[in-house]
Design a protein around this motif. Structure first.
Motif, PDB file in Angstrom:
ATOM      1  N   GLU A   4       0.644  -1.169  -0.052  1.00  0.00           N
ATOM      2  CA  GLU A   4      -0.154   0.038  -0.016  1.00  0.00           C
ATOM      3  C   GLU A   4       0.904   1.161  -0.011  1.00  0.00           C
ATOM      4  O   GLU A   4       0.499   2.384  -0.787  1.00  0.00           O
ATOM      5  CB  GLU A   4      -0.921   0.163   1.209  1.00  0.00           C
ATOM      6  N   GLN A   7       2.433   1.790  -3.478  1.00  0.00           N
ATOM      7  CA  GLN A   7       1.373   2.254  -4.349  1.00  0.00           C
ATOM      8  C   GLN A   7       1.034   3.999  -4.010  1.00  0.00           C
ATOM      9  O   GLN A   7       1.353   4.498  -5.264  1.00  0.00           O
ATOM     10  CB  GLN A   7       0.040   1.604  -4.013  1.00  0.00           C
ATOM     11  N   ASN A   8       0.942   4.132  -2.920  1.00  0.00           N
ATOM     12  CA  ASN A   8       0.857   5.553  -2.603  1.00  0.00           C
ATOM     13  C   ASN A   8       2.186   6.491  -2.914  1.00  0.00           C
ATOM     14  O   ASN A   8       1.930   7.537  -3.625  1.00  0.00           O
ATOM     15  CB  ASN A   8       0.634   5.841  -0.988  1.00  0.00           C
ATOM     16  N   LYS A  11       1.664   6.913  -6.601  1.00  0.00           N
ATOM     17  CA  LYS A  11       0.723   8.067  -6.987  1.00  0.00           C
ATOM     18  C   LYS A  11       1.355   9.159  -6.691  1.00  0.00           C
ATOM     19  O   LYS A  11       0.939  10.443  -7.322  1.00  0.00           O
ATOM     20  CB  LYS A  11      -0.512   7.695  -6.185  1.00  0.00           C
ATOM     21  N   GLU A 184      -2.009  12.127   2.812  1.00  0.00           N
ATOM     22  CA  GLU A 184      -3.449  12.426   3.192  1.00  0.00           C
ATOM     23  C   GLU A 184      -3.685  14.017   2.589  1.00  0.00           C
ATOM     24  O   GLU A 184      -4.467  14.134   1.828  1.00  0.00           O
ATOM     25  CB  GLU A 184      -3.687  12.298   4.489  1.00  0.00           C
ATOM     26  N   ARG A 187      -3.408  14.557  -1.020  1.00  0.00           N
ATOM     27  CA  ARG A 187      -4.654  14.104  -1.965  1.00  0.00           C
ATOM     28  C   ARG A 187      -4.295  12.783  -2.672  1.00  0.00           C
ATOM     29  O   ARG A 187      -4.851  12.268  -3.586  1.00  0.00           O
ATOM     30  CB  ARG A 187      -5.270  15.073  -2.902  1.00  0.00           C
ATOM     31  N   LYS A 189      -4.301   9.646  -1.318  1.00  0.00           N
ATOM     32  CA  LYS A 189      -4.925   8.573  -1.137  1.00  0.00           C
ATOM     33  C   LYS A 189      -6.332   8.680  -1.696  1.00  0.00           C
ATOM     34  O   LYS A 189      -7.176   7.665  -1.556  1.00  0.00           O
ATOM     35  CB  LYS A 189      -5.077   8.514   0.337  1.00  0.00           C
ATOM     36  N   GLU A 190      -6.674   9.688  -2.628  1.00  0.00           N
ATOM     37  CA  GLU A 190      -8.003   9.803  -3.448  1.00  0.00           C
ATOM     38  C   GLU A 190      -7.782   8.710  -4.347  1.00  0.00           C
ATOM     39  O   GLU A 190      -6.938   8.483  -4.724  1.00  0.00           O
ATOM     40  CB  GLU A 190      -8.058  11.214  -4.094  1.00  0.00           C
ATOM     41  N   LYS A 191      -9.063   8.486  -4.896  1.00  0.00           N
ATOM     42  CA  LYS A 191      -8.995   7.358  -5.827  1.00  0.00           C
ATOM     43  C   LYS A 191      -8.537   7.729  -7.104  1.00  0.00           C
ATOM     44  O   LYS A 191      -7.524   7.013  -7.656  1.00  0.00           O
ATOM     45  CB  LYS A 191     -10.739   7.056  -6.048  1.00  0.00           C
ATOM     46  N   ASP A 192      -8.660   8.939  -7.435  1.00  0.00           N
ATOM     47  CA  ASP A 192      -8.067   9.398  -8.742  1.00  0.00           C
ATOM     48  C   ASP A 192      -7.573  10.743  -8.040  1.00  0.00           C
ATOM     49  O   ASP A 192      -7.988  11.803  -8.369  1.00  0.00           O
ATOM     50  CB  ASP A 192      -9.025   9.809  -9.698  1.00  0.00           C
ATOM     51  N   ALA A 196      -8.721  15.036  -8.374  1.00  0.00           N
ATOM     52  CA  ALA A 196      -8.863  15.242  -7.202  1.00  0.00           C
ATOM     53  C   ALA A 196      -8.056  16.646  -7.149  1.00  0.00           C
ATOM     54  O   ALA A 196      -8.775  17.840  -6.503  1.00  0.00           O
ATOM     55  CB  ALA A 196      -8.418  14.580  -5.951  1.00  0.00           C
TER      56      ALA A 196
END
Ligand code: ZN
Length: 421
Positions: A4, A7-8, A11, A184, A187, A189-192, A196
């Motif tokens: 996780e 992945q973050n 992103k 956080e 942004r 952790k937003e889906k997209d 966002a």
């Protein structure tokens, strides 16, 4: 490391390259300039830097280059270098950034700040170190003030910094916790995250347009311990979210960013302002301070902690005692809601309404980018080697805009926006 987290981080790298820098095909990217907090990109950020480089090349970057640094090396210098050597400066690092800026390429700094790093070091050496920094950084600040290049200041978690922000957490989990907070508030952790960010920037843009359409003459800020009038120069521009370089690239220079800011007229601030959060600045913490202004100048300084250091900083040059920025941030911003103190201005300034003493930015004034320093000062722009933000906002602050004919219009009430867009 959990998947996780990975992945973050991926992103985050994408948001940095695509939204923050908005890197363009054919650009070079330099990562790791010199800041007051770091001598280059902390080695701990290697995994993030590699992800950023991949993203950048996928977009079509010509070359991604990194200047590494290490907090521990800075500490070793303070402990072991000759005491008379602190005016020596690694000028090549600034030169490299200036070259990138002059060529219209992209510049990224990823900062971390360990507020305790220099706690036991000689304050005089710290001051000397800072003065040397400011003396050499001006060519770069000038390029930034003119929007010569797309650049971004983002942050990343290091052990030293995490220890300060999350002292009550088990030692092993602190850094992960700080990374999580950064994800956080940025942004991630937003889906997209990309869309966002686009929505968020859009919102900031609407608020900015509203304030620009108003052309207020003055702002009035009222809160417990604060009663401040800030005169705004003619042609002042509110800026927030997106900024555009001289060659037309839209970028978002800070991550996170929640602020909409403009330039005060340097001679037109009157009254008293109280800080609402500690100011961590280059290794020192200044707390509970009050400044009194007359004709724009700070004429009285009171601080419970760090007063000497604050006074010393205000002596940097003529402009250090005048304001260079007023920024509006709603009290409900995600950073304010996290109720954490990050000891890092890049993040903390986005938790509250703030002002900065020192240098104003030319891009906050109509046609400011083309003005010489003298012309800029002539219309109310403050010149200084320093620019230091400090937080004055709270859930108890009201802000009014005062029009040319003296009418008061609510901009913020109890720390929240008071107008609809
Ligand atoms: Zn600001």
């Amino acid at each position: 490391m959990s998947s996780e987290f990975e992945q973050n981080l991926k992103k985050y790298a994408k948001v940095i390259v695509k939204v923050g820098l908005n890197l363009q095909p054919g650009q070079r990217l330099l990562i790791g300039g010199l800041t007051l907090s770091n001598d280059g990109t902390p080695l701990e950020f290697a995994p993030l830097v590699r992800l950023i480089a991949k993203e950048a090349y996928q977009i079509g970057a010509r070359l991604v280059d990194v200047m590494w640094g290490d907090d521990q090396l800075r500490l070793i210098r303070f402990q072991h270098a000759p005491k008379d050597s602190f005016e020596v400066f690694p000028k090549w690092r600034i030169d490299a950034e200036v070259k990138i800026g002059e060529a219209g390429d992209a510049d990224l700094v990823i900062v971390s700040s360990d507020p305790e790093l220099l706690r036991e070091q000689d304050p005089q050496l710290i001051t000397k170190f800072q003065q040397t920094f400011f003396k050499h950084v001006k060519p770069l600040s000038d390029l930034i003030s003119k929007n010569a290049m797309n650049w971004l200041a983002a942050s990343g978690a290091t052990d030293g910094w995490a220890n300060k922000v999350f002292p009550t957490f088990p030692k092993k989990s602190r850094k992960a916790k700080l990374w999580d907070s950064i994800f956080e508030i940025c942004r991630v952790k937003e889906k997209d995250p990309i869309s966002a960010w686009r929505d968020h920037i859009d919102q900031l843009g609407k608020r900015k347009d509203y304030l620009n359409s108003k052309k207020y003459n003055e702002l009035k800020l009222i809160a417990p311990g604060t009663d401040l009038t800030i005169g705004l120069p003619k042609g002042h521009k509110w800026v927030g979210g997106i900024t555009t370089t001289q060659n037309g690239i839209n970028f978002t220079p800070n991550m996170p960013t929640e602020e909409i800011f403009t330039i005060p007229h340097k001679d037109k601030t009157e009254g008293i302002v109280s800080s609402t959060k500690p100011l961590y600045y280059g290794g020192v913490i200044i707390e509970d301070f009050r400044l009194k202004f007359s004709e724009g100048r700070i004429i009285e300084v009171k601080a419970k902690k760090g007063a000497d250091f604050l006074l010393k900083t205000l002596e940097t040059d003529n402009g250090a005692r005048y304001l260079g920025e007023i920024a509006l941030v709603p009290h409900s911003s995600p950073i304010s809601q996290s109720d954490l103190l990050f000891y890092n201005t890049l993040i903390d300034e986005n938790a509250a309404i703030h002002v900065a003493f020192g240098r104003a930015r030319k891009f906050n004034l109509e046609n400011g980018e083309e003005m010489s320093d003298d012309d800029f000062a002539g219309v109310g722009g403050n010149l200084s080697l320093i620019h230091i933000d400090f937080m004055i906002g709270s859930g108890e602050m009201d802000v009014d805009g005062i029009t040319e004919d003296g009418t008061f219009e609510p901009i913020m009430r109890n720390g929240e926006w008071a107008f609809k867009v």
